[in-house]
Design a protein around this motif. Structure first.
Motif, mmCIF file in Angstrom:
data_model
loop_
_atom_site.group_PDB
_atom_site.id
_atom_site.type_symbol
_atom_site.label_atom_id
_atom_site.label_comp_id
_atom_site.label_asym_id
_atom_site.label_seq_id
_atom_site.Cartn_x
_atom_site.Cartn_y
_atom_site.Cartn_z
ATOM 1 N N ALA A 166 -5.770 7.517 -1.419
ATOM 2 C CA ALA A 166 -6.232 6.240 -1.966
ATOM 3 C C ALA A 166 -7.021 5.455 -0.925
ATOM 4 C CB ALA A 166 -5.041 5.428 -2.462
ATOM 5 N N ARG A 167 -6.606 5.513 0.329
ATOM 6 C CA ARG A 167 -7.353 4.811 1.386
ATOM 7 C C ARG A 167 -8.744 5.385 1.555
ATOM 8 N NH1 ARG A 167 -2.925 4.123 6.294
ATOM 9 N NH2 ARG A 167 -1.555 2.613 5.243
ATOM 10 N N LEU A 168 -8.861 6.705 1.528
ATOM 11 C CA LEU A 168 -10.172 7.332 1.703
ATOM 12 C C LEU A 168 -11.092 7.010 0.529
ATOM 13 C CD1 LEU A 168 -8.989 10.761 3.118
ATOM 14 C CD2 LEU A 168 -10.085 8.917 4.366
ATOM 15 N N ILE A 169 -10.545 7.012 -0.688
ATOM 16 C CA ILE A 169 -11.371 6.656 -1.844
ATOM 17 C C ILE A 169 -11.798 5.203 -1.753
ATOM 18 C CG2 ILE A 169 -11.356 6.439 -4.354
ATOM 19 C CD1 ILE A 169 -9.441 8.784 -4.468
ATOM 20 N N GLU A 170 -10.902 4.343 -1.322
ATOM 21 C CA GLU A 170 -11.267 2.933 -1.154
ATOM 22 C C GLU A 170 -12.391 2.778 -0.141
ATOM 23 O OE1 GLU A 170 -8.006 0.490 -0.167
ATOM 24 O OE2 GLU A 170 -7.148 0.475 -2.179
ATOM 25 N N GLY A 171 -12.357 3.580 0.931
ATOM 26 C CA GLY A 171 -13.441 3.517 1.905
ATOM 27 C C GLY A 171 -14.766 3.921 1.297
ATOM 28 N N ASN A 172 -14.769 4.973 0.439
ATOM 29 C CA ASN A 172 -16.003 5.370 -0.234
ATOM 30 C C ASN A 172 -16.508 4.277 -1.172
ATOM 31 O OD1 ASN A 172 -15.724 7.796 1.084
ATOM 32 N ND2 ASN A 172 -14.853 8.866 -0.665
ATOM 33 N N LEU A 173 -15.588 3.666 -1.927
ATOM 34 C CA LEU A 173 -15.991 2.606 -2.853
ATOM 35 C C LEU A 173 -16.467 1.372 -2.107
ATOM 36 C CD1 LEU A 173 -13.100 2.845 -5.483
ATOM 37 C CD2 LEU A 173 -15.376 3.858 -5.601
ATOM 38 N N ARG A 174 -15.893 1.118 -0.959
ATOM 39 C CA ARG A 174 -16.273 -0.073 -0.198
ATOM 40 C C ARG A 174 -17.718 0.017 0.278
ATOM 41 N NH1 ARG A 174 -13.427 -4.210 2.005
ATOM 42 N NH2 ARG A 174 -14.305 -5.212 3.845
ATOM 43 N N LEU A 175 -18.224 1.238 0.464
ATOM 44 C CA LEU A 175 -19.615 1.402 0.871
ATOM 45 C C LEU A 175 -20.576 0.878 -0.185
ATOM 46 C CD1 LEU A 175 -19.444 5.003 2.382
ATOM 47 C CD2 LEU A 175 -19.446 2.840 3.604
ATOM 48 N N LEU A 176 -20.115 0.749 -1.440
ATOM 49 C CA LEU A 176 -20.994 0.357 -2.531
ATOM 50 C C LEU A 176 -21.012 -1.150 -2.761
ATOM 51 C CD1 LEU A 176 -20.039 3.163 -5.063
ATOM 52 C CD2 LEU A 176 -21.917 3.116 -3.446
ATOM 53 N N ARG A 211 0.809 -1.214 0.000
ATOM 54 C CA ARG A 211 0.000 0.000 0.000
ATOM 55 C C ARG A 211 0.841 1.262 0.000
ATOM 56 N NH1 ARG A 211 -4.194 0.050 -2.049
ATOM 57 N NH2 ARG A 211 -4.729 1.927 -0.902
ATOM 58 N N SER A 212 2.130 1.167 0.084
ATOM 59 C CA SER A 212 2.953 2.362 0.146
ATOM 60 C C SER A 212 2.859 3.127 -1.164
ATOM 61 C CB SER A 212 4.406 1.971 0.417
ATOM 62 O OG SER A 212 4.855 1.091 -0.581
ATOM 63 N N ALA A 213 2.908 4.462 -1.050
ATOM 64 C CA ALA A 213 2.826 5.315 -2.220
ATOM 65 C C ALA A 213 4.094 5.183 -3.060
ATOM 66 C CB ALA A 213 2.612 6.763 -1.797
ATOM 67 N N VAL A 214 3.925 5.431 -4.375
ATOM 68 C CA VAL A 214 5.036 5.336 -5.316
ATOM 69 C C VAL A 214 5.364 6.734 -5.802
ATOM 70 C CG1 VAL A 214 5.824 4.323 -7.485
ATOM 71 C CG2 VAL A 214 4.294 3.036 -5.991
ATOM 72 N N SER A 215 6.651 7.031 -5.861
ATOM 73 C CA SER A 215 7.092 8.336 -6.343
ATOM 74 C C SER A 215 7.202 8.296 -7.858
ATOM 75 C CB SER A 215 8.436 8.709 -5.722
ATOM 76 O OG SER A 215 8.897 9.937 -6.244
ATOM 77 N N LEU A 228 -3.204 15.656 2.602
ATOM 78 C CA LEU A 228 -3.192 14.221 2.403
ATOM 79 C C LEU A 228 -2.160 13.836 1.353
ATOM 80 C CD1 LEU A 228 -7.013 13.461 2.343
ATOM 81 C CD2 LEU A 228 -5.433 13.049 4.210
ATOM 82 N N ASP A 229 -1.418 12.752 1.615
ATOM 83 C CA ASP A 229 -0.543 12.219 0.581
ATOM 84 C C ASP A 229 -1.332 11.238 -0.275
ATOM 85 O OD1 ASP A 229 -0.900 10.152 2.280
ATOM 86 O OD2 ASP A 229 1.217 9.830 2.738
ATOM 87 N N ALA A 230 -0.663 10.694 -1.297
ATOM 88 C CA ALA A 230 -1.361 9.822 -2.239
ATOM 89 C C ALA A 230 -1.874 8.559 -1.573
ATOM 90 C CB ALA A 230 -0.426 9.485 -3.398
ATOM 91 N N GLN A 231 -1.117 8.009 -0.640
ATOM 92 C CA GLN A 231 -1.541 6.781 0.025
ATOM 93 C C GLN A 231 -2.789 7.022 0.868
ATOM 94 O OE1 GLN A 231 1.446 5.089 2.532
ATOM 95 N NE2 GLN A 231 0.217 3.315 3.097
ATOM 96 N N ALA A 232 -2.804 8.123 1.635
ATOM 97 C CA ALA A 232 -3.981 8.433 2.453
ATOM 98 C C ALA A 232 -5.190 8.721 1.579
ATOM 99 C CB ALA A 232 -3.670 9.614 3.366
#
Length: 591
Positions: free
Chosen positions: A99-109, A59-63, A93-97
């Motif tokens: 991505a986690r928040l977007i995943e949480g929104n998608l997980r609701l669906l 899950r680590s962000a990529v530069s 927010l960095d890219a990893q954080a």
């Protein structure tokens, strides 16, 4: 009776709820979730619980140049990549954080979080059973508007007040759309597309992936996967049974070949033995690979764990390649060690009397260094494989500190083994003894069979094998290091007719022993007559000294005593009479 039936139904429903896929994500305290959304640029819906997918070390962000890129996953599989510009002194927010928040929104669906704990859901169900017709409470309500029809889910785009595209989810049971994410300028620059075009592409991709995820979590799909899993597991298990049977058969085959090799040794038979041993190891590795395949298939059947299952499925192949690589390094290391030790043992500058000792020490060093190389190879392979296990590489520093503390505790518990290991290295470095030496160690005397990492093995005269820990050895007496020697004593009876005559007889015996072609080469120095050693009531003690090749002192001593006894008897010089021996002989005769 009706209440009892309702209670039984509630209990059954509670058990099904506890075994359902959504129960795994239930909170322990029943904390409520806020549905209010913040600014669309942050893609944040407060209170969304992190899914287990984000705990992976991948899950680590990529530069990527001036951007930090994070992967957004659905059921554990990456679907889109979001970017955040990396600027000096920037906050947020960095890219990893993100991505986690977007995943949480998608997980609701496709796998919405449960508001209440299992006990709270069961309590609400019992209350509804007691008052039929009441609406579902907060624990069993559907605030996200998720229906049973996966095709009813639609992802649309709109422009926000600041002109940025926003992806929203239209749900059949919800009047207002659910905001999912905002396509930023950084996303458009990273993917090389206009924001609106990128938003439409993401909307189509997310809609297909989310519909697939919802269909995968339906009970019918879950049971279908379980049926396929049972068939595959049964097939792999049958192959494992066949491999284990073959492995057991090769053991009998190897035993028979070893017995033939003892009776009729030959190079061809030795080659067959080596091939069977390689086959046995290959079958054993195949069994381990089969077990790993069964575990990987079981993990892949769990929704959202496809990536983890594929990673586990790749582990046997990677582990095999690592074992082969380390094995080649070990073979090269053994060859290098053997070459260096042989060069050291056959050095022309070594004195002649020390060459035999070097050859003897070469065997011990070669033996123990091969063991150390094998041990180092096993440790390196184990650590190398462990690092690639999913989740291990991403362990936090606190976990590493706990692991270090655990290793320290184990070192204290097994401090005796550590002392033996260090003492064994000292034995090798100081050349206290080697394989083939005759030593006295902790009251035991015998031939050194093996010098291990932790202990040494001795073979005594009565053929016992004694194992002595290195750290327990307080005093070592080596009888066969480089050279050997012994002092031979002979007692002449009183009165001695002529001590010079007796000394002359013994000296002639020593000269004859030195001149004998069978015994003379075993003597490193001419035997010395030390003269009168002591005067005792039983007689006069004469002593002689022998210096022989390593390990030859005892048989030369026995031959010398035989010759001295014959010469003294021929010269009519009696040996000393021991009263104790005479008393013992009389007692034996009387009995």
């Amino acid at each position: 009776m009706r209440q009892l039936r309702q209670l039984v139904v509630a209990l059954l429903l509670g058990l099904l709820l506890a075994a359902g896929p959504h129960a795994l994500a239930a909170g322990s305290g029943g904390a409520g979730l806020s549905l209010s959304s913040t600014s669309l640029g942050s893609d944040l819906i407060k209170g969304v619980t992190k899914s287990p997918e984000v705990l992976s070390d991948e899950r680590s962000a990529v530069s990527a140049g001036s951007f930090s890129v994070g992967k957004v996953r659905v059921l554990g599989v990456p679907v889109i990549a979001v970017a955040v510009p990396v600027l000096k002194g920037s906050e947020g927010l960095d890219a990893q954080a993100r991505a986690r928040l977007i995943e949480g929104n998608l997980r609701l669906l496709y796998a919405p979080e449960v508001f209440c704990s299992q006990t709270e859901q069961l309590s609400e169900l019992l209350l509804e059973q007691q008052s039929p017709g009441s609406a579902a409470g907060v624990c069993r309500s559907d605030p996200w508007g998720i229906g049973n029809d996966a095709s009813a889910l639609r992802i649309t785009t709109r422009l926000s007040d600041n002109g940025q595209p926003v992806l929203e989810a239209l749900l059949p049971g919800r009047d207002k759309p659910l905001p999912l994410l905002t396509v930023t300028d950084a996303d458009a620059q990273l993917h090389g597309r206009p924001p609106v075009q990128l938003a439409e592409r993401w909307a189509d991709l997310l809609q297909r992936r989310l519909r697939h995820a919802r269909s995968e979590l339906e009970p019918g799909s879950v049971f279908a996967r379980l049926r396929r899993l049972v068939l595959l597991e049964a097939l792999v298990f049958a192959v494992l049974v066949l491999l284990v049977w073959s492995w057991s058969r090769t053991r009998c085959w190897l035993k028979r070949l070893l017995e033939e090799q003892l009776d009729h040794p030959s190079s061809a038979l030795n080659l067959r033995v080596q091939l069977v041993m390689v086959l046995r190891r290959g079958l054993f590795l195949s069994v381990l690979v089969g077990v790993m395949v069964m575990v990987a298939l079981a993990v892949m059947a769990v929704p959202g764990q496809l990536t983890l299952g594929l990673t586990l499925l790749q582990q046997p192949g990677r582990a095999l390649l690592k074992v082969i690589a380390i094995g080649l390094v070990l073979v090269a290391s053994r060859m290098l060690v053997a070459l260096l030790l042989r060069q050291w043992a056959t050095d022309a500058q070594v004195p002649l009397e020390e060459r035999a000792r070097r050859e003897q020490r070469y065997r011990s060093l070669h033996h123990i260094l091969n063991r150390l190389i094998e041990l180092a190879g096993i440790v390196i392979v184990a650590l190398w494989i462990l690092v690639d296990v999913p989740g291990v590489r991403g362990l936090s520093s606190q976990v590493l500190l706990v692991g270090g503390a655990l290793l320290g505790a184990l070192a204290i518990v097994f401090q005796g083994l550590l002392r033996d290991f260090v003492a064994g290295l000292v034995v090798l470095l100081e050349d206290r003894y080697a394989i083939g030496d005759w030593i006295e160690l902790d009251g035991e005397e015998g031939d050194v069979l093996d010098v291990g990492v932790l202990s040494s093995q001795l073979r005594t005269l009565d053929q016992r094998v004694v194992v002595v820990q290195h750290s327990a050895a307080q005093q070592v007496v080596n009888h066969t290091k480089i050279r050997s020697g012994t002092v031979v004593r002979v007692s002449l009876a009183h009165p001695v007719r002529s001590i010079p005559e007796a000394l002359g007889v013994v000296q002639s015996v020593l000269d004859g022993l030195l001149a004998d072609p069978a015994w003379g080469p075993l003597l490193l120095e001419p035997p010395q007559l030390l003269g009168v050693q002591d005067l005792l009531p039983s007689g006069v003690v004469l002593s002689m000294q022998l210096i022989t090749e390593a390990g030859c002192q005892w048989r030369v001593r026995r031959e010398l005593l035989r010759r001295v006894a014959d010469a003294l008897q021929a010269s009519a010089i009696p040996l000393a009479h021991w009263p104790e021996l005479a008393f013992t002989a009389q007692s034996t005769a009387g009995s």
